[in-house]
Design a protein around this motif. Structure first.
Motif, PDB file in Angstrom:
ATOM      1  N   ILE A 145       0.845  -0.756   0.099  1.00 42.61           N
ATOM      2  CA  ILE A 145      -0.047   0.024   0.552  1.00 42.61           C
ATOM      3  C   ILE A 145       1.137   1.099   0.068  1.00 42.61           C
ATOM      4  O   ILE A 145       0.667   2.439  -0.602  1.00 42.61           O
ATOM      5  N   GLY A 149       1.147   2.889  -3.537  1.00 42.56           N
ATOM      6  CA  GLY A 149       0.870   4.362  -2.517  1.00 42.56           C
ATOM      7  C   GLY A 149       1.671   5.980  -2.809  1.00 42.56           C
ATOM      8  O   GLY A 149       1.039   6.956  -3.728  1.00 42.56           O
ATOM      9  N   TYR A 163      -7.994   5.081  -4.315  1.00 45.58           N
ATOM     10  CA  TYR A 163      -7.760   4.689  -2.708  1.00 45.58           C
ATOM     11  C   TYR A 163      -8.868   3.200  -2.913  1.00 45.58           C
ATOM     12  O   TYR A 163      -7.787   1.966  -2.435  1.00 45.58           O
ATOM     13  N   ASN A 167      -6.882  -0.226  -1.707  1.00 41.23           N
ATOM     14  CA  ASN A 167      -7.720  -1.001  -0.758  1.00 41.23           C
ATOM     15  C   ASN A 167      -7.836  -2.122  -1.410  1.00 41.23           C
ATOM     16  O   ASN A 167      -7.844  -3.399  -0.439  1.00 41.23           O
ATOM     17  N   LEU A 400      -3.960   3.805   5.214  1.00 38.96           N
ATOM     18  CA  LEU A 400      -4.423   5.097   4.849  1.00 38.96           C
ATOM     19  C   LEU A 400      -4.580   6.392   5.277  1.00 38.96           C
ATOM     20  O   LEU A 400      -4.148   7.940   4.389  1.00 38.96           O
ATOM     21  N   TYR A 404      -2.245   9.276   4.067  1.00 37.73           N
ATOM     22  CA  TYR A 404      -2.448  10.054   2.964  1.00 37.73           C
ATOM     23  C   TYR A 404      -3.819  10.635   3.638  1.00 37.73           C
ATOM     24  O   TYR A 404      -3.982  11.469   3.028  1.00 37.73           O
TER      25      TYR A 404
END
Length: 438
Positions: A145, A149, A163, A167, A400, A404
């Motif tokens: 991730i 990401g 996202y 995910n 996440l 972020y």
């Protein structure tokens, strides 16, 4: 870059020491489990005022609920509580995230560059992002991730479709990957499971997840300006090399360590060796900068994981104290029981509980025989895959959110339709598997 305070620098040093203590634990030279959790929690305390308000409130609520349930279990139900160890929940995962952060030290900082390879947008970009996260995530787990990401974030703040691709790409790997954390949990709870059946049903479900994600997001969002993860060889070089190294350590060099443990020490080691060719002074300077700047900036991720771990410990302790060990939920574990269990665990994930809680509680109140082990394992893996995608407090969504800034509840809202469709497909798969194995 904003100048760090002495308090933040001290917190960064404590986080680094927590990582070192965790790596030392792998050697068996000394027991450092308590030390790791104490160092990380102390760092969170020092950084508490710097944590964004939304994350701070959420972490505070999780901590309060966890402590309350521990007190109720101890003083109302007279349960045994290991108070010195109560801070250990998720410290292992938090240390892994700290280790993964050192991947930024592999390569010189030369400003923002365009990702190599074609900058694909649209549904094709979403599909490539899902594929990249999914297949790298089967080995590298949650660290994928961050790696993917951060690469997407070079083009600007991440969008909702990005996202969701991150995910779902990682969460769906739980249905079949032998290296995923979910597989380790269900093997421990259902040791006589047959992996061939799990993979036979789990892998197609994961592929449907990718197709569904691509189709659904293409209909719901304008993807013309949404970039996908580049699958050009140069883009895949670092994660693919790390995946290969993880496999080498897992199968040959350190088979006694979990995948999470290998990632925790391997990435910092690779970063250290990479920089040493520039000389010890250069290496120390980069590590120092990373410690006082990057590590304190991880306060959101670390605080959410640690507080969620305390909640998990409190809940599991209370459930064990209330339910006891003699009562059995089902006389047998077949299709209807598997479906009910899956629905219950996913609904509990929607309420904010990690699926590992539901799976572990379920295992403690059922008695499995023969092929029921395989069915139980499949139910646990699928509920993990769907539950972690939609659950606002799952490890994926906590990562996440902490890294972020996307709200876990916003992720939940955008994943409800996806979770409903995947749940229907899973229920059908449970029925078919039950006919074959029980």
């Amino acid at each position: 870059m904003q100048e760090t305070t002495s308090r933040q620098r001290l917190a960064g040093v404590l986080i680094l020491l927590g990582l070192i203590a965790q790596i030392l634990a792998f050697t068996g030279w000394m027991p450092t489990t308590h030390i790791v959790s104490y160092l990380l929690w102390l760092a969170v305390a020092l950084l508490w005022r710097d944590i964004p308000k939304r994350s701070r409130v959420q972490a505070g609520v999780l901590m309060g609920l966890g402590l309350l349930m521990l007190f109720v279990a101890r003083f109302v139900y007279d349960a045994e509580v290991d108070w010195p160890a109560m801070l250990q929940g998720n410290a292992f995962v938090a240390a892994m995230l700290v280790g993964v952060s050192f991947i930024s030290l592999v390569g010189k900082q030369q400003g923002r560059k365009k990702a190599p390879g074609k900058r694909l947008t649209g549904s094709g970009g979403i599909l490539r992002t899902w594929l990249g996260v999914h297949f790298l995530g089967t080995i590298l787990n949650m660290s994928t991730i961050i790696m993917v990401g951060d690469r997407l974030a070079r083009s600007g703040p991440l969008s909702i479709p990005q996202y969701l691709a991150l995910n779902r790409g990682l969460a769906s790997a739980a249905t079949w990957s032998p290296f995923f954390a979910s597989m380790g949990v269900v093997i421990a709870l259902a040791p006589r499971m047959e992996y061939s059946y799990v993979a036979l049903f789990g892998l197609p479900l994961a592929m449907v997840s990718g197709l569904l994600t691509t189709f659904e997001l293409g209909r719901r969002f304008d993807l013309s300006e949404v970039y996908g993860f580049s699958l050009a060889p140069r883009s895949l070089l670092m994660p693919a090399t790390m995946a290969l190294l993880v496999m080498v350590f897992h199968f040959w060099l350190t088979p006694e360590l979990s995948i999470v443990g290998i990632i925790t020490f391997l990435i910092p080691t690779v970063a250290l060796l990479y920089n040493l060719h520039e000389g010890p002074r250069y290496t120390l300077r980069r590590i120092h900068q990373h410690t006082i700047n990057r590590l304190p900036a991880m306060r959101g991720e670390i605080s959410l994981f640690l507080s969620a771990g305390l909640l998990t410990l409190g809940l599991s302790t209370l459930v064990a104290a209330v339910a006891g060990s003699e009562w059995t939920l089902f006389e047998s574990f077949g299709a209807s029981q598997g479906m009910a269990s899956f629905i219950g665990i996913v609904l509990s994930a929607l309420a904010g509980l990690h699926p590992i809680i539901g799976v572990s509680v379920l295992a403690s109140i059922v008695s499995l025989q023969g092929g029921e082990h395989t069915l139980f394992a499949f139910v646990g893996l699928c509920s993990w895959a769907v539950g972690t995608s939609v659950g606002p407090l799952s490890g994926i969504n906590l990562t996440l959110q902490g890294r972020y800034g996307i709200s876990g509840y916003r992720m939940m809202k955008n994943n409800l339709l996806y979770a409903a469709i995947m749940s229907l497909l899973t229920l059908g798969s449970i029925a078919v598997m039950s006919y074959l194995v029980t």
